[in-house]
Scaffold this motif. Structure first.
Motif, PDB file in Angstrom:
ATOM      1  N   GLY A  77       0.475  -1.046   0.193  1.00  0.00           N
ATOM      2  CA  GLY A  77      -0.321  -0.191   0.341  1.00  0.00           C
ATOM      3  C   GLY A  77       0.781   1.326   0.117  1.00  0.00           C
ATOM      4  O   GLY A  77       2.141   1.289  -0.748  1.00  0.00           O
ATOM      5  N   GLU A  78       0.641   2.461   0.727  1.00  0.00           N
ATOM      6  CA  GLU A  78       1.110   3.763   1.017  1.00  0.00           C
ATOM      7  C   GLU A  78       2.739   3.884   1.410  1.00  0.00           C
ATOM      8  O   GLU A  78       3.773   3.776   1.078  1.00  0.00           O
ATOM      9  CB  GLU A  78       0.768   4.438   2.011  1.00  0.00           C
ATOM     10  CG  GLU A  78      -0.849   5.239   1.013  1.00  0.00           C
ATOM     11  CD  GLU A  78      -1.347   6.041   2.160  1.00  0.00           C
ATOM     12  OE1 GLU A  78      -1.173   6.458   3.220  1.00  0.00           O
ATOM     13  OE2 GLU A  78      -2.390   6.529   1.696  1.00  0.00           O
ATOM     14  N   ASP A  79       2.561   1.823   1.985  1.00  0.00           N
ATOM     15  CA  ASP A  79       4.426   1.891   2.968  1.00  0.00           C
ATOM     16  C   ASP A  79       4.751   1.118   2.086  1.00  0.00           C
ATOM     17  O   ASP A  79       6.252   0.722   2.327  1.00  0.00           O
ATOM     18  CB  ASP A  79       4.481   1.213   4.385  1.00  0.00           C
ATOM     19  CG  ASP A  79       3.841   1.763   5.329  1.00  0.00           C
ATOM     20  OD1 ASP A  79       3.917   3.306   5.126  1.00  0.00           O
ATOM     21  OD2 ASP A  79       3.181   1.468   5.496  1.00  0.00           O
ATOM     22  N   ARG A 269       8.389   6.444   7.380  1.00  0.00           N
ATOM     23  CA  ARG A 269       7.635   6.756   5.854  1.00  0.00           C
ATOM     24  C   ARG A 269       7.695   8.204   5.476  1.00  0.00           C
ATOM     25  O   ARG A 269       7.968   9.050   4.349  1.00  0.00           O
ATOM     26  CB  ARG A 269       6.391   7.016   6.545  1.00  0.00           C
ATOM     27  CG  ARG A 269       5.669   6.139   7.041  1.00  0.00           C
ATOM     28  CD  ARG A 269       4.213   5.690   7.304  1.00  0.00           C
ATOM     29  NE  ARG A 269       4.223   4.642   7.897  1.00  0.00           N
ATOM     30  CZ  ARG A 269       2.990   4.205   8.091  1.00  0.00           C
ATOM     31  NH1 ARG A 269       2.277   5.427   9.508  1.00  0.00           N
ATOM     32  NH2 ARG A 269       2.138   3.208   8.572  1.00  0.00           N
TER      33      ARG A 269
END
Length: 332
Positions: A77-79, A269
């Motif tokens: 996903g976003e990671d 992040r």
């Protein structure tokens, strides 16, 4: 054959002592191991054990030998681009034994050429501990030359971790002692819970840091403070570690015992959106430049800078700035 096995199991016999296997005490039976079986046992395979009449003991030994002590988790996903090295030797507080070392070495080697990974987090799945250091039970079975070879392998592993091209973060949510702290020192960044205990305690065991700690700690906190910590074998908590520059972030521990990991993930992040080639080249410039004089370091910086000029990411960065939008880096 029985006579041969008994000879190999004697205290003076190095091959099986090096593997950390007590043939009689562990199985209570005569166990026939070939050199190939021994190699598989060391690597954590252990499925070729034969010749044990006690099936239950054989099953337990095989399962123990095959246990995963170090694993890899890739976030999505976003990671996507963040990988986690999971230390999970629950029975020995992530102690640095032969199987642990072998599995960690294989995993780190696989990461070294993985361009899809942009940040690596080293974390523990064992509550209350990051890494307790050397496996003293295994070390007690080694003679002097075997012990020297094992520490050399451990030192090589830490060098390999330090040489990973992408940024690495150690999430210290518990005890990081001896070789455990040396593992954290081999990472680029460190986060710690206030309750964590960190120390190079080797002098309390009649040793000195042998996996890079005597060299990395002075470069991190200064020679005077490093000497004090190593000479005394003192342990420090997260707050003290932050104040002396041993860790980048220190936080209050939470109810789930993973506050340092959450802080490490937050830091990862922040790194993740940046141009990956530029980040890798910045790491190389700093790591190599700090070891030489300033004039040579400037030359290293120039060479690293020259490698990012022709990249598509640099062009994307310039275009995003001109168009006033967030850049979309691909690592090309």
């Amino acid at each position: 054959m029985t006579t041969l096995i008994r000879r190999l199991a004697r205290p003076g016999s190095s091959p099986w002592r090096w593997l950390g296997v007590n043939l009689q005490d562990t199985l209570g039976q005569t166990l026939h191991l070939t050199p190939r079986d021994g190699a598989r046992l060391l690597a954590g395979g252990g499925r070729s054990l034969t010749g044990c009449s006690c099936s239950q003991s054989r099953k337990q030994h095989t399962e123990a030998a095959a246990a995963v002590e170090v694993d890899l988790k890739r976030l999505d996903g976003e990671d996507d681009g963040i990988a986690e090295v999971l230390m999970c030797r629950h029975t020995a507080r992530n102690a640095l034994g032969h199987v642990f070392l072998s599995q960690m070495n294989d995993l780190v080697s696989s990461l070294s050429n993985d361009s899809a990974v942009r940040v690596v987090i080293f974390r523990s799945l064992v509550p209350g501990v990051f890494c307790a250091g050397a496996d003293l039970k295994e070390r007690a079975l080694m003679n002097n030359s075997e012990s020297d070879l094992f520490v050399h392998s451990l030192r090589s592993l830490m060098t390999q971790i330090a040489s990973l091209p992408m940024p690495t973060i150690a999430a210290v949510d518990g005890a990081a002692l001896g070789g455990g702290l040396e593992l954290a020192l081999a990472c680029d960044l460190r986060s710690a819970a206030y309750s964590a205990q960190m120390g190079l305690i080797e002098t309390t065991r009649g040793l000195l840091p042998g996996a890079g700690g005597s060299q990395r700690l002075p470069r991190m906190v200064g020679m005077t403070l490093a000497k004090e910590l190593i000479f005394t074998g003192r342990r420090v908590g997260g707050q003290a570690a932050l104040e002396m520059g041993l860790v980048n972030k220190a936080v209050e521990q939470n109810q789930t015992g993973d506050a340092a990991y959450r802080e490490a993930l937050s830091l990862a992040r922040e790194i993740l959106p940046q141009a990956p080639i530029a980040v890798r080249m910045a790491k190389e410039a700093m790591n190599k430049g700090v070891e030489v004089d300033i004039s040579s370091a400037m030359a290293i910086e120039r060479m690293c800078y020259a490698r990012v000029i022709p990249t598509r990411d640099r062009q994307e960065g310039m275009a995003a700035f001109m168009e006033k939008r967030p850049p979309r880096y691909t690592g090309e």
